[in-house]
Structure formats: C-alpha cells, structure tokens
Scaffold this motif. Structure first.
Motif, PDB file in Angstrom:
ATOM      1  N   PRO A   1       0.768  -1.392  -0.210  1.00 61.41           N
ATOM      2  CA  PRO A   1      -0.044  -0.064   0.164  1.00 61.41           C
ATOM      3  C   PRO A   1       0.855   1.248   0.051  1.00 61.41           C
ATOM      4  N   GLU A   2       2.171   1.298   0.783  1.00 65.35           N
ATOM      5  CA  GLU A   2       2.609   2.616   0.714  1.00 65.35           C
ATOM      6  C   GLU A   2       4.344   2.086   0.624  1.00 65.35           C
ATOM      7  N   PRO A   3       5.008   1.775  -0.425  1.00 65.05           N
ATOM      8  CA  PRO A   3       6.247   1.317  -0.450  1.00 65.05           C
ATOM      9  C   PRO A   3       7.134   2.502  -0.402  1.00 65.05           C
ATOM     10  N   ALA A   4       6.663   3.731  -1.220  1.00 61.95           N
ATOM     11  CA  ALA A   4       7.588   4.739  -1.492  1.00 61.95           C
ATOM     12  C   ALA A   4       6.579   5.825  -1.998  1.00 61.95           C
ATOM     13  N   ALA A   5       6.623   7.230  -1.734  1.00 58.32           N
ATOM     14  CA  ALA A   5       5.869   8.062  -2.215  1.00 58.32           C
ATOM     15  C   ALA A   5       4.560   7.585  -2.306  1.00 58.32           C
ATOM     16  N   PRO A   6       3.657   7.510  -1.062  1.00 61.51           N
ATOM     17  CA  PRO A   6       2.614   7.080  -1.140  1.00 61.51           C
ATOM     18  C   PRO A   6       1.553   7.887  -1.852  1.00 61.51           C
ATOM     19  N   ASP A   7       1.490   9.088  -1.872  1.00 58.45           N
ATOM     20  CA  ASP A   7       0.435   9.863  -2.593  1.00 58.45           C
ATOM     21  C   ASP A   7       0.585   9.440  -4.105  1.00 58.45           C
ATOM     22  N   VAL A   8       1.885   9.365  -4.599  1.00 55.01           N
ATOM     23  CA  VAL A   8       2.073   9.073  -6.101  1.00 55.01           C
ATOM     24  C   VAL A   8       1.578   7.538  -6.324  1.00 55.01           C
ATOM     25  N   TRP A   9       1.887   6.364  -5.404  1.00 56.44           N
ATOM     26  CA  TRP A   9       1.675   5.178  -5.400  1.00 56.44           C
ATOM     27  C   TRP A   9       0.349   5.024  -5.669  1.00 56.44           C
ATOM     28  N   THR A  10      -0.439   5.465  -4.693  1.00 56.02           N
ATOM     29  CA  THR A  10      -2.024   5.134  -4.668  1.00 56.02           C
ATOM     30  C   THR A  10      -2.618   5.936  -5.721  1.00 56.02           C
ATOM     31  N   THR A  11      -2.495   6.990  -6.075  1.00 52.90           N
ATOM     32  CA  THR A  11      -2.988   7.459  -7.167  1.00 52.90           C
ATOM     33  C   THR A  11      -2.832   7.129  -8.451  1.00 52.90           C
ATOM     34  N   THR A  12      -1.643   6.526  -8.862  1.00 53.01           N
ATOM     35  CA  THR A  12      -1.103   6.107  -9.962  1.00 53.01           C
ATOM     36  C   THR A  12      -1.725   4.805 -10.200  1.00 53.01           C
ATOM     37  N   LEU A  13      -1.480   3.612  -9.473  1.00 53.44           N
ATOM     38  CA  LEU A  13      -2.073   2.341  -9.531  1.00 53.44           C
ATOM     39  C   LEU A  13      -3.532   2.595  -9.656  1.00 53.44           C
ATOM     40  N   ALA A  14      -4.235   3.092  -8.951  1.00 50.16           N
ATOM     41  CA  ALA A  14      -5.712   3.607  -9.098  1.00 50.16           C
ATOM     42  C   ALA A  14      -5.983   3.851 -10.180  1.00 50.16           C
TER      43      ALA A  14
ATOM     44  N   PHE B   1       4.929   2.329 -14.705  1.00 50.49           N
ATOM     45  CA  PHE B   1       5.501   1.244 -13.799  1.00 50.49           C
ATOM     46  C   PHE B   1       6.786   1.230 -13.937  1.00 50.49           C
ATOM     47  N   LEU B   2       7.813   1.713 -14.898  1.00 50.87           N
ATOM     48  CA  LEU B   2       9.170   2.046 -14.846  1.00 50.87           C
ATOM     49  C   LEU B   2       9.357   2.997 -13.739  1.00 50.87           C
ATOM     50  N   THR B   3       8.552   4.070 -13.913  1.00 55.59           N
ATOM     51  CA  THR B   3       9.018   5.225 -12.922  1.00 55.59           C
ATOM     52  C   THR B   3       8.700   4.709 -11.583  1.00 55.59           C
ATOM     53  N   LEU B   4       7.824   3.978 -11.017  1.00 56.05           N
ATOM     54  CA  LEU B   4       7.574   3.683  -9.907  1.00 56.05           C
ATOM     55  C   LEU B   4       8.430   2.553  -9.296  1.00 56.05           C
ATOM     56  N   ALA B   5       8.985   1.861 -10.250  1.00 58.09           N
ATOM     57  CA  ALA B   5      10.155   0.994  -9.736  1.00 58.09           C
ATOM     58  C   ALA B   5      11.346   1.894  -9.189  1.00 58.09           C
ATOM     59  N   GLY B   6      11.516   2.863 -10.015  1.00 53.37           N
ATOM     60  CA  GLY B   6      12.635   3.988  -9.464  1.00 53.37           C
ATOM     61  C   GLY B   6      12.336   4.555  -7.981  1.00 53.37           C
ATOM     62  N   HIS B   7      11.038   4.251  -7.512  1.00 53.77           N
ATOM     63  CA  HIS B   7      10.956   4.978  -6.322  1.00 53.77           C
ATOM     64  C   HIS B   7      11.096   4.005  -5.219  1.00 53.77           C
ATOM     65  N   VAL B   8      11.367   2.721  -5.717  1.00 53.42           N
ATOM     66  CA  VAL B   8      11.328   1.498  -4.717  1.00 53.42           C
ATOM     67  C   VAL B   8      12.683   1.331  -4.249  1.00 53.42           C
ATOM     68  N   LEU B   9      13.798   1.099  -5.317  1.00 56.19           N
ATOM     69  CA  LEU B   9      15.223   0.846  -5.176  1.00 56.19           C
ATOM     70  C   LEU B   9      15.875   1.912  -5.883  1.00 56.19           C
ATOM     71  N   PRO B  10      17.281   2.044  -5.546  1.00 59.15           N
ATOM     72  CA  PRO B  10      18.184   2.993  -6.303  1.00 59.15           C
ATOM     73  C   PRO B  10      18.095   2.866  -7.936  1.00 59.15           C
ATOM     74  N   GLY B  11      18.373   3.740  -8.491  1.00 60.29           N
ATOM     75  CA  GLY B  11      18.243   3.866 -10.053  1.00 60.29           C
ATOM     76  C   GLY B  11      19.125   2.693 -10.633  1.00 60.29           C
ATOM     77  N   ASP B  12      20.499   2.707 -10.091  1.00 56.20           N
ATOM     78  CA  ASP B  12      21.107   1.625 -10.686  1.00 56.20           C
ATOM     79  C   ASP B  12      20.796   0.134 -10.590  1.00 56.20           C
ATOM     80  N   VAL B  13      20.334  -0.044  -9.388  1.00 56.09           N
ATOM     81  CA  VAL B  13      19.970  -1.415  -9.286  1.00 56.09           C
ATOM     82  C   VAL B  13      18.612  -1.936 -10.103  1.00 56.09           C
ATOM     83  N   VAL B  14      17.899  -0.699 -10.159  1.00 52.80           N
ATOM     84  CA  VAL B  14      16.782  -0.855 -11.294  1.00 52.80           C
ATOM     85  C   VAL B  14      17.204  -1.196 -12.572  1.00 52.80           C
TER      86      VAL B  14
END
Length: 207
Positions: A54-67, A166-179
């Motif tokens: 529900p809130e892995p990172a940037a919760p406002d972006v996460w919830t509104t985007t996936l909805a 989805f690609l942008t959201l992944a960048g909110h979860v782990l560092p960019g080089d890892v993603v």
C-alpha cells in the motif's frame, strides 16, 4: 512525436514484424478474446500491487497512479467486450497466457522490495510489448478493419503511458542503478520468452 515514433524508442530487444499482425487479424474473435483476458489481468495486477504494497514509497504517487492504471485497464476491458458483442463473439471460459506466466516466474518472490521491483518491471515490459503490438495491429488493420485500427491505435497510446508509469514507480522503490541492472536482465529474458511462443491469434503469440 507520434505514437509510431515513440514505439520505435521502446527498449524492447526484438520487434514484431507485420506478418504477425496479418496472421493475428485473420481470427479477430480469438484475438479479441485473448485481449479481453489480458485487460482483465492488467486491472487485477494494478489492484494487487496497491493492496499488497500500500505505501512502499511516495504513497501519494503510488496510490493515485495504480488506481488510475486499474481504472484504465477496466475501461479497456469494457471496450473490448463491447466490440466482441457487436461482432457476435463471446469470452471463452478458460484462458492461458504462457508469455506472461513465464515472465512472472522470474519474480524474486519473498525478497521484499526486490520482489516489488520485479513485479513493476515485468508489468512495464508487458505494457511495452502490448503497445508495440497494438501499433502493429492498427497499421495492418487500417486497410481492412477501421474499427479495430482506431481501437488499437488508441490503446497503444495508453499502454505506452502505462509502460512509463511502472518503470517510474520501480525507481521509487530501489536505487536507479539497481533498477537499471535488473531492467536489462528482464529485457533480455522477455525477448527470449516471446521468441519461444507458438504462433496464433493471441496478443503475445510468437511469429
């Protein structure tokens, strides 16, 4: 920049030839049936991500985007079903998607944010490939089935946006080089998985 030009910039490691779209459009009812199930799964996937994380990172972006993504995919499903109804087609009771299933086998389950990033990147990959194939279908159908040509062109634009989301959201979860490193691995796997698919009137069939 137009949709076709944008699709050319997708990082997919293989490209779909026009012959795939020509063959798929020989059985539009089967193609639409497969498409409907893909939209249903896409809507469920967005809701599952929202429910499990529900809130892995940037919760406002996460919830509104996936909805918003879930809403779009449900609307696409309704649109496919309406076209099927006008053409006298019906949804089959069972459906298999070996392409998506093979991709999901690559998810590193039980590994926290690594699992989440995998799910997001695979969602992005499926959207990117769907976008590319919608554009291929729209191009071929432009001279044979204007309704489907307009429909697939419109959905191609939507899937392009979802791929980026989805690609942008992944960048909110782990560092960019890892993603980025994991993204490159999955791009290679996707090309191999698609190449191994049998041909047929399915959105992610082989050539």
């Amino acid at each position: 920049m137009g949709l076709v030009e944008s699709v050319e910039e997708l990082p997919l490691l293989s490209r779909t030839p026009a012959i795939w779209a020509e063959r798929a459009l020989r059985d539009p009812s089967a193609l639409l049936n497969d498409h409907a199930y893909l939209e249903k799964k896409a809507a469920a996937n967005a809701l599952e991500l929202l429910n499990r994380w529900p809130e892995p990172a940037a919760p406002d972006v996460w919830t509104t985007t996936l909805a918003a993504v879930a809403h779009d995919e449900a609307a696409h499903l309704a649109a496919v079903v309406r076209i099927m109804a006008r053409r006298g087609a019906r949804l089959a009771r069972t459906h298999r998607n070996p392409y998506a299933n093979a991709l999901r086998q690559l998810v590193r389950k039980g590994r926290g944010n690594e699992e989440l990033v995998d799910r997001l990147l695979i969602s992005s990959l499926i959207e990117a490939r769907s976008c590319e194939r919608f554009v291929a279908l729209a191009s071929v159908a432009s001279t044979t089935d204007r309704e489907l040509a307009r429909f697939y062109n419109r959905l191609g634009s939507s899937e392009l946006g979802h791929y980026r989301v989805f690609l942008t959201l992944a960048g909110h979860v782990l560092p960019g080089d890892v993603v980025d490193a994991r993204w490159r691995e999955l791009l290679e796997a996707e090309a191999d998985i698609l190449a191994a698919q049998p041909p047929g009137p399915r959105m992610h069939a082989g050539v």
